[in-house]
Enzyme design. Structure first.
Site, mmCIF file in Angstrom:
data_model
loop_
_atom_site.group_PDB
_atom_site.id
_atom_site.type_symbol
_atom_site.label_atom_id
_atom_site.label_comp_id
_atom_site.label_asym_id
_atom_site.label_seq_id
_atom_site.Cartn_x
_atom_site.Cartn_y
_atom_site.Cartn_z
ATOM 1 N N ASP A 1 2.156 1.161 -7.848
ATOM 2 C CA ASP A 1 2.576 0.935 -6.465
ATOM 3 C C ASP A 1 1.488 0.132 -5.764
ATOM 4 O O ASP A 1 0.292 0.334 -6.019
ATOM 5 C CB ASP A 1 2.781 2.270 -5.747
ATOM 6 C CG ASP A 1 3.199 2.091 -4.299
ATOM 7 O OD1 ASP A 1 4.397 1.884 -4.058
ATOM 8 O OD2 ASP A 1 2.318 2.156 -3.413
ATOM 9 N N GLU B 1 0.175 -1.142 -1.864
ATOM 10 C CA GLU B 1 0.283 -1.156 -0.408
ATOM 11 C C GLU B 1 -0.181 -2.527 0.059
ATOM 12 O O GLU B 1 -1.203 -3.035 -0.418
ATOM 13 C CB GLU B 1 -0.574 -0.051 0.218
ATOM 14 C CG GLU B 1 -0.102 1.358 -0.092
ATOM 15 C CD GLU B 1 1.298 1.656 0.417
ATOM 16 O OE1 GLU B 1 1.644 1.131 1.495
ATOM 17 O OE2 GLU B 1 2.043 2.382 -0.262
ATOM 18 N N HIS C 1 2.711 6.960 1.686
ATOM 19 C CA HIS C 1 2.513 5.510 1.762
ATOM 20 C C HIS C 1 1.100 5.124 1.320
ATOM 21 O O HIS C 1 0.482 4.218 1.896
ATOM 22 C CB HIS C 1 2.807 4.975 3.163
ATOM 23 C CG HIS C 1 4.268 4.939 3.491
ATOM 24 N ND1 HIS C 1 5.163 4.085 2.886
ATOM 25 C CD2 HIS C 1 4.999 5.695 4.361
ATOM 26 C CE1 HIS C 1 6.380 4.290 3.368
ATOM 27 N NE2 HIS C 1 6.306 5.261 4.248
ATOM 28 N N ASP D 1 2.019 7.927 -3.983
ATOM 29 C CA ASP D 1 3.414 7.494 -4.097
ATOM 30 C C ASP D 1 3.855 7.397 -5.562
ATOM 31 O O ASP D 1 5.018 7.669 -5.885
ATOM 32 C CB ASP D 1 3.615 6.145 -3.399
ATOM 33 C CG ASP D 1 3.707 6.287 -1.882
ATOM 34 O OD1 ASP D 1 3.586 7.421 -1.387
ATOM 35 O OD2 ASP D 1 3.886 5.264 -1.198
#
Length: 250
Positions: A53, A55, A200, A205
């Site tokens: 993941d 960000e 987040h 996540d």
């Protein structure tokens, strides 16, 4: 004069020995590489599923790029779905002005947080090693995370990692769930399964995504063996429990 032929022979012999040694070493390395390549193709290596993941900053105008602020990944055993390894790091973008108020509201990552973090170029080798040749998994990964990774590698002039296959849990679950979990965002799925709020943040996540996938797989198994009337009752009960804060299981 008698010793000259012997000296020339010794030099030639040495050159032959050196050439033979180099050829043998090259042949050995080539065979080793071939075996490793065949082993990889056979699935003996890099079998773990790489959940990852990113960000990023949030573009505030048309044409503005998204800069990676954090990368997180877990390597998961495909047989047991147990986490084996993890890696996460904040990432300092080349343009700190991309970290706007909207970006901070989404992930909580500020400019001060990334000032001492490595750039993507500094972690690219690690990211490549984690991802290349493995099955990738993530939520909305095909549309978002994969694209951001490829953009980041292109920006530093490097070839991106390539997946063996991709599991996009958004696409996978959308086909099966209908409107049971609302908009099918990870936050909605976490609430549906009673797993709490989405953080987040990349590593958290990834772990949340894994738990959601496990529960989804369990519900799919139940649906394959239970009759429709029993399933409807269980799903109704699960929805009611979710509304009252009790974790649903279907």
């Amino acid at each position: 004069m008698v010793d000259e032929p012997q000296e020339r022979f010794t030099m030639v012999d040495a050159l032959i020995m050196i050439r033979t040694s180099l050829f043998t070493r090259f042949k050995t390395n080539a065979l080793s590489f071939t075996r490793r390549w065949r082993s990889t193709l056979a699935g003996d290596e890099r079998r773990e599923i790489a959940f990852f993941d990113v960000e990023t900053t949030v573009p505030t105008k048309a044409g503005q790029p998204s800069a990676i602020l954090e990368f997180g990944s877990i390597l998961v055993c495909p047989k047991t779905l147990v986490e084996l390894h993890s890696y996460s790091t904040l990432v300092r973008p080349t343009d700190l002005s991309l970290i706007t108020t909207i970006s901070k509201q989404r992930s909580g990552i500020t400019r001060d947080d990334v000032l001492s973090a490595p750039t993507f170029a500094e972690i690219s080798g690690k990211v490549y090693d984690i991802l290349n040749g493995r099955v990738w998994a993530g939520h909305n990964i095909k549309r978002f995370d994969c694209a951001r990774i490829r953009e980041a590698f292109a920006e530093i002039g490097q070839s991106p990692p390539e997946p063996k296959d991709i599991i996009d849990t958004l696409l996978l679950m959308s086909k099966k769930f209908g409107n049971r979990a609302g908009d099918m965002k990870m936050a909605s799925l976490a609430k549906y399964y009673g797993l709490g709020d989405q953080a987040h943040r990349s590593l958290l996540d990834c772990r949340l995504n894994l738990e959601i996938l496990k529960l989804f797989a369990a519900s799919e198994f139940l649906e394959s063996i239970l009759c429709s009337s029993v399933l409807e009752t269980l799903q109704t009960d699960a929805a009611d429990e979710a509304k009252t804060g009790i974790a649903g299981y279907v």
